[in-house]
Design an enzyme around this catalytic site. Structure first.
Site, PDB file in Angstrom:
ATOM      1  N   LYS A   1      12.608  58.949 106.798  1.00  0.00           N
ATOM      2  CA  LYS A   1      11.208  58.521 106.960  1.00  0.00           C
ATOM      3  C   LYS A   1      10.288  59.330 106.034  1.00  0.00           C
ATOM      4  CE  LYS A   1      11.914  57.060 111.779  1.00  0.00           C
ATOM      5  NZ  LYS A   1      11.378  57.152 113.168  1.00  0.00           N
TER       6      LYS A   1
ATOM      7  N   TYR B   1      10.171  47.070 113.041  1.00  0.00           N
ATOM      8  CA  TYR B   1       9.916  47.638 114.368  1.00  0.00           C
ATOM      9  C   TYR B   1       9.426  46.589 115.376  1.00  0.00           C
ATOM     10  CZ  TYR B   1      10.582  52.546 112.962  1.00  0.00           C
ATOM     11  OH  TYR B   1      11.111  53.754 112.561  1.00  0.00           O
TER      12      TYR B   1
ATOM     13  N   ASN C   1       9.831  62.088 113.168  1.00  0.00           N
ATOM     14  CA  ASN C   1      11.177  62.533 113.560  1.00  0.00           C
ATOM     15  C   ASN C   1      12.224  62.286 112.478  1.00  0.00           C
ATOM     16  OD1 ASN C   1      11.483  59.809 113.822  1.00  0.00           O
ATOM     17  ND2 ASN C   1      11.895  59.815 116.015  1.00  0.00           N
TER      18      ASN C   1
ATOM     19  N   HIS D   1      15.509  57.278 110.702  1.00  0.00           N
ATOM     20  CA  HIS D   1      15.778  56.075 111.494  1.00  0.00           C
ATOM     21  C   HIS D   1      17.249  55.709 111.346  1.00  0.00           C
ATOM     22  CE1 HIS D   1      15.627  51.989 113.087  1.00  0.00           C
ATOM     23  NE2 HIS D   1      16.430  51.687 112.083  1.00  0.00           N
TER      24      HIS D   1
ATOM     25  N   GLU E   1      18.808  44.937 110.098  1.00  0.00           N
ATOM     26  CA  GLU E   1      18.067  45.887 109.269  1.00  0.00           C
ATOM     27  C   GLU E   1      18.634  45.961 107.836  1.00  0.00           C
ATOM     28  OE1 GLU E   1      18.105  49.343 111.831  1.00  0.00           O
ATOM     29  OE2 GLU E   1      16.790  48.347 113.272  1.00  0.00           O
TER      30      GLU E   1
HETATM   31  P1  DAT Z   1      14.794  55.719 117.642  1.00  0.00           P
HETATM   32  O1  DAT Z   1      14.053  55.967 116.348  1.00  0.00           O
HETATM   33  O2  DAT Z   1      15.485  56.955 118.136  1.00  0.00           O
HETATM   34  O3  DAT Z   1      15.689  54.508 117.590  1.00  0.00           O
HETATM   35  P2  DAT Z   1      12.966  54.071 119.208  1.00  0.00           P
HETATM   36  O4  DAT Z   1      13.635  52.874 118.609  1.00  0.00           O
HETATM   37  O5  DAT Z   1      12.830  54.121 120.697  1.00  0.00           O
HETATM   38  O6  DAT Z   1      13.680  55.423 118.763  1.00  0.00           O
HETATM   39  O7  DAT Z   1      11.513  54.213 118.613  1.00  0.00           O
HETATM   40  C1  DAT Z   1      11.282  53.972 117.238  1.00  0.00           C
HETATM   41  C2  DAT Z   1      10.343  55.023 116.721  1.00  0.00           C
HETATM   42  O8  DAT Z   1       9.073  54.882 117.364  1.00  0.00           O
HETATM   43  C3  DAT Z   1      10.749  56.472 117.000  1.00  0.00           C
HETATM   44  O9  DAT Z   1      11.665  56.959 116.054  1.00  0.00           O
HETATM   45  C4  DAT Z   1       9.444  57.164 116.950  1.00  0.00           C
HETATM   46  C5  DAT Z   1       8.465  56.144 117.532  1.00  0.00           C
HETATM   47  N1  DAT Z   1       8.260  56.391 118.960  1.00  0.00           N
HETATM   48  C6  DAT Z   1       9.129  56.107 119.956  1.00  0.00           C
HETATM   49  N2  DAT Z   1       8.634  56.456 121.158  1.00  0.00           N
HETATM   50  C7  DAT Z   1       7.402  56.968 120.911  1.00  0.00           C
HETATM   51  C8  DAT Z   1       6.360  57.497 121.721  1.00  0.00           C
HETATM   52  N3  DAT Z   1       6.476  57.583 123.041  1.00  0.00           N
HETATM   53  N4  DAT Z   1       5.236  57.929 121.089  1.00  0.00           N
HETATM   54  C9  DAT Z   1       5.091  57.850 119.757  1.00  0.00           C
HETATM   55  N5  DAT Z   1       6.031  57.351 118.931  1.00  0.00           N
HETATM   56  C10 DAT Z   1       7.169  56.920 119.492  1.00  0.00           C
HETATM   57 MG    MG Z   2      15.324  52.509 117.481  1.00  0.00          MG
END
Ligand code: DAT
Ligand code: MG
Length: 135
Positions: free
Chosen positions: A11, A51, A114, A117, A128
């Site tokens: 990212k 997303y 973080n 991805h 994707e």
């Molecule tokens: P991952 O990236 O581990 O697959 P995810 O698909 O649940 O996690 O979420 C996608 C991204 O969205 C994640 O990397 C960071 C952001 N995100 C997820 N939960 C969040 C939250 N509670 N507050 C802010 N950003 C969040």
């Molecule tokens: Mg995810």
């Protein structure tokens, strides 16, 4: 288990912090094979599509803004059980749960920024890879 392909992406925060080499190195040392890679800036349309599952979440706007804020390093990786194993190597989404030794556990302290991805299932990997590499 079978040979799979997955979509991984450093990212904007990871590119900015010059972690691309370290991240590629981790997956190569594990035994996975890099099949495709490109440095690119994601359009708002691509971000929203990528997303889409989070469109109704309160953080969606912030998420799209962040992922389009600078270049990302998009990759396709191949190997045995690579979808699940790469998720383990990334570490948990919640920074309170991402273990040291994982990418997020070593480099991230917030859920929003973080570093990486990774596709979370065979269906999302296929979707994707198609979105970013057109196949
Ligand atoms: P991952 O990236 O581990 O697959 P995810 O698909 O649940 O996690 O979420 C996608 C991204 O969205 C994640 O990397 C960071 C952001 N995100 C997820 N939960 C969040 C939250 N509670 N507050 C802010 N950003 C969040
Ligand atoms: Mg995810």
């Amino acid at each position: 288990m079978a040979i799979q392909q997955t979509f991984l992406m450093v990212k904007p925060d990871g590119v900015e912090r010059q972690l691309v080499g370290d991240i590629v190195d981790r997956f190569e040392r594990r035994g996975f094979v890099l099949k495709e890679a490109k440095l690119m800036t994601i359009s708002e349309d691509l971000a929203k599509n990528h997303y889409a599952e989070h469109a109704e979440r309160p953080f969606f706007g912030e998420l799209v803004e962040f992922i389009t804020s600078g270049p990302v390093f998009a990759m396709v990786w191949e190997g045995e059980n690579v979808i699940a194993l790469s998720r383990l190597m990334m570490g948990a989404t919640n920074p309170a749960e991402s273990a040291p030794g994982t990418i997020r556990g070593d480099y991230a302290t917030t859920v929003a920024e973080n570093i990486i991805h990774g596709s979370d299932s065979l269906a999302s990997a296929e979707r994707e890879i198609g979105l970013f590499f057109g196949k």
